[in-house]
Motif scaffolding. Structure first.
Motif, PDB file in Angstrom:
ATOM      1  N   LYS A  10       0.832  -1.203   0.000  1.00 26.98           N
ATOM      2  CA  LYS A  10       0.000   0.000   0.000  1.00 26.98           C
ATOM      3  C   LYS A  10       0.873   1.262   0.000  1.00 26.98           C
ATOM      4  CE  LYS A  10      -4.114  -1.625  -0.251  1.00 26.98           C
ATOM      5  NZ  LYS A  10      -4.869  -1.415  -1.485  1.00 26.98           N
ATOM      6  N   TYR A  15      -0.272   5.035  -0.586  1.00 27.40           N
ATOM      7  CA  TYR A  15      -1.046   5.187   0.647  1.00 27.40           C
ATOM      8  C   TYR A  15      -0.109   5.542   1.798  1.00 27.40           C
ATOM      9  CZ  TYR A  15      -5.214   3.107  -1.459  1.00 27.40           C
ATOM     10  OH  TYR A  15      -6.307   2.860  -2.235  1.00 27.40           O
ATOM     11  N   HIS A  41      -8.107   3.197   2.743  1.00 26.18           N
ATOM     12  CA  HIS A  41      -8.036   1.751   2.945  1.00 26.18           C
ATOM     13  C   HIS A  41      -7.851   1.514   4.444  1.00 26.18           C
ATOM     14  CE1 HIS A  41      -7.168  -2.416   1.930  1.00 26.18           C
ATOM     15  NE2 HIS A  41      -6.161  -2.363   2.787  1.00 26.18           N
TER      16      HIS A  41
END
Length: 75
Positions: A10, A15, A41
C-alpha cells in the motif's frame, strides 16, 4: 501475503498511514489514505507479532520523513 507485506504494498501504491487505533481485544486498526487518488483503505491486525513488525515499519517511515524533511518510500 501477511499484513506487513500488504502495508508495504500500500505504501508503494502511495497510501500513507494517517491514524492507528489499538485495542486489547480487536488488535490494531490502521487507516491509510492515498492523497493523490483520494482513496482510503483500512487494515485490521490481530497478531501481536505482526503489530510489532508494522509499528517498526511505521517508525522507520517516520524516521525517514524526519531525516529527509519529506515523505519518501524506498523499499
Amino acid at each position: 501475503m501477511n499484513q506487513l507485506d500488504e502495508l508495504q504494498q500500500k505504501y508503494k501504491e502511495g497510501y500513507r498511514c494517517i491514524y492507528t487505533e489499538k485495542d486489547d481485544q480487536e488488535g490494531m486498526t490502521m487507516h491509510l489514505k492515498n492523497f493523490r487518488e483520494e482513496k482510503i483503505h483500512t487494515m485490521q491486525v490481530k497478531s501481536d507479532m505482526e503489530i510489532g513488525q508494522i509499528e517498526d515499519f511505521l517508525d522507520q517511515m517516520n524516521q525517514i520523513k524526519k531525516a529527509k524533511g519529506h515523505d519518501c518510500h524506498d523499499l
